[in-house]
Design an enzyme around this catalytic site. Sequence first.
Site, PDB file in Angstrom:
ATOM      1  N   ASP A  94       0.173   5.565   0.320  1.00  0.00           N
ATOM      2  CA  ASP A  94       1.262   4.844  -0.356  1.00  0.00           C
ATOM      3  C   ASP A  94       1.041   3.340  -0.211  1.00  0.00           C
ATOM      4  O   ASP A  94      -0.110   2.880  -0.159  1.00  0.00           O
ATOM      5  CB  ASP A  94       2.600   5.298   0.269  1.00  0.00           C
ATOM      6  CG  ASP A  94       3.745   5.262  -0.723  1.00  0.00           C
ATOM      7  OD1 ASP A  94       4.046   4.167  -1.209  1.00  0.00           O
ATOM      8  OD2 ASP A  94       4.340   6.319  -1.004  1.00  0.00           O
ATOM      9  N   HIS A 121       8.152   0.908  -0.682  1.00  0.00           N
ATOM     10  CA  HIS A 121       8.031   2.302  -1.152  1.00  0.00           C
ATOM     11  C   HIS A 121       7.410   3.206  -0.084  1.00  0.00           C
ATOM     12  O   HIS A 121       7.866   4.336   0.139  1.00  0.00           O
ATOM     13  CB  HIS A 121       7.181   2.285  -2.428  1.00  0.00           C
ATOM     14  CG  HIS A 121       7.057   3.574  -3.167  1.00  0.00           C
ATOM     15  ND1 HIS A 121       6.126   4.530  -2.827  1.00  0.00           N
ATOM     16  CD2 HIS A 121       7.720   4.061  -4.245  1.00  0.00           C
ATOM     17  CE1 HIS A 121       6.238   5.544  -3.678  1.00  0.00           C
ATOM     18  NE2 HIS A 121       7.183   5.284  -4.549  1.00  0.00           N
ATOM     19  N   SER A 148       8.725  10.254  -6.484  1.00  0.00           N
ATOM     20  CA  SER A 148       8.173   9.724  -5.223  1.00  0.00           C
ATOM     21  C   SER A 148       9.015  10.135  -4.029  1.00  0.00           C
ATOM     22  O   SER A 148       8.491  10.339  -2.933  1.00  0.00           O
ATOM     23  CB  SER A 148       8.160   8.191  -5.249  1.00  0.00           C
ATOM     24  OG  SER A 148       7.025   7.694  -5.869  1.00  0.00           O
TER      25      SER A 148
END
Lengths: 87, 626
Positions: free
Chosen positions: B30, B92, B416
């Site tokens: 990520d 994220h 996600s």
Amino acid sequence: GASTEEKKVHIVYMGSLPKGQYSPLSRHRSMLRQTVQLDSSVETSYIRSYSRSFNGFVAKLTDSEKQRLSNMEGVISVFPRKTLQLQ
Amino acid sequence: TTRSWDFIGLQESATRNAQAESDIIIGVLDTGIWPESESFNDKGFGPPPSKWKGVCEGGLNFTCNNKIIGARYYGGSRPNSTQSARDGDDGHGSHTASIAAGNRVNNVSFFGLAQGTARGGVPSARIATYRVCQPDGCNDEDILAAFDDAIADGVDIISISLGEAEATDFFEDTIAIGAFHAMQKGIVTSHSAGNQGPSYGSTASVAPWLISVAASRTDRLFIDKVVLGDGRTLVGKSINSFASPATRFPLLHGKEVSSQCSENNSMYCNEGCLDKKLVKGKYVLCKSNSGDFEAFAAGALGAIVRNEPYIDFSDVVALPAVLLSAKEHDLVLSYVNSTKNPQASILKSETIKDAEAPTIASFSSRGPNFVTPDIIKPDLSAPGVEILAAYSPLDTISFTFDDPRRVHYTLLSGTSMACPHVSAAAAYVKTFHPDWSPSAIKSALMTTALPMSDAKSLGGEFAYGSGQINPVAAVRPGLVYEALKEDYIIMLCNIGYDAKKLQVLSGDTNTTCPKLPVTASPKDLNYPSMAAEVFPAKPFNVTFHRTVTNVGLATSSYKAKIVTNSKVNIKVEPEVLTFKSLNEKKSFLVSVSGSGLPVKSRLSASLVWSDGTYSVRSPIVLHTQS
């Protein structure tokens, strides 16, 4: 000839690492040497290898170099690098 | 997360295998991780498990601990990139890692909203972070490098919440390539299905050896209210954390507070259209669903925007703002047009119980699978809407606003966020069954998934796959459908890969393609769901061959039951499977026949094997394309 074509970053995917004596890095460079027009271009074309869990490398290639590599034994696919997005 | 794990039944009090969970390593590919987050501190953690072969090479300003046991970054030499695994540009990666394996952290909220104990699905598991995304995106070459490292480092699960816009050939798809080699080493890969929904065939996550995850909603629904000067209250969407005002404020139409744009542009509050002097201290009514960005940039007090095109989730807003349906927006417009001094107050958001949940988010990518239409994708679904989880305290808390607030936890939506739920659920199953193959774990998650409503989720099985994960039930699936490397190789033979290439793929010179009947297709892969594409408007007769392995009671007898509303004939042969020992395998056939389906249609059914204790459900889908 090929040297005037634009080089783009490609992934050369070669599947699982062969068993036994095999040096991925030298094999990848040797393949590239057979592909690129001038020996001196190997250094500027080669970017990195994958050699811990599977076999493959990254190189800057022209379309004709991509074609030559795609036809080499041991190559599964040669494809241009893409950018993926977070989801 | 403060709600999603409870919603899918993995309560804090769930039975856990503590030592095994502490030995699980989740590799998160990520944007990196924020190591100082409370969700990742290592209080109570011992040294990394002995199987760990990775390193902490997180680069600048990055230190590992006994929770984050490994860190690598890629692409750091590109312009504007960072030579660090620190999630300092996005947040994220911290969010996804904490959904999967964040510690229990009490009293977490987003400015008072969604308050509770934040926790990952497997809070005692370890995290290895592989930063594959830089500010300019996530490059194929870096993703492949991270798979190369993560597999060799010894992770148990790979969680990857990023993807392409459209499906490509398996061997030009770096996530499919990486996941294949992960599968060979017994590593489960969980992958987000994509956010291109609800378009038909929009998922790019199509390889059968990985788990493709759709995003569902939990029962926690964010709403926001606006009270008009005439006393009417309208309800819309937004995650508006600003305190409800004690008074009402002037509400002006975008076209009344613009001095340099056309009427059309200003009524939408298009970029550069709102006059800073005119909006000060006022709410603005905008026809565009993104008018709040312009209202924020211009310094307005708040914004009322129109939910068109319709979205079914709420985003964090940087000013008091609410997204109203077209109908309700028209009511406000009518009020503004008919009132001399229109006023309103936008209240702080609240959460209510959504009785419709779980449903699939509209943005979640749908099947069918355009590479192998005979394999249903996505495989299953997990919570991915308005998920509160750890975040990096960045200069902005939003991807779109220049919001100056700093937070350690925020709410995000996307496949996600669904993906790490499945990563953790797979890890949870693995703690009870450390020797199970990735396909057995995937089968357990799929066959125990909660059935979802076709009527409430556009696309049916192409939206939710087998349904919503139920991690606790997945520990005891009864039967599993297992597929190993050799089975995937045969499937690849089926779709035209030659044996020589497949020898290279598998690293086994003995790999051959068996002589296959002309009817052979990926539908024959021993997959936990069954699908076949048939010709439109023609009678069909499709047979699925499957083999199940008994992992329930040693001595048991399972009866087949077909559930369908469709006018179709489905036969299972044999209808009873009798087992005399654990790990015993039994094969059966499912034949589906009918008189023809319209173009681009889908016929659904389910096969349920039940022995009275365990229930093993597989969706059956026949579909046509154009």
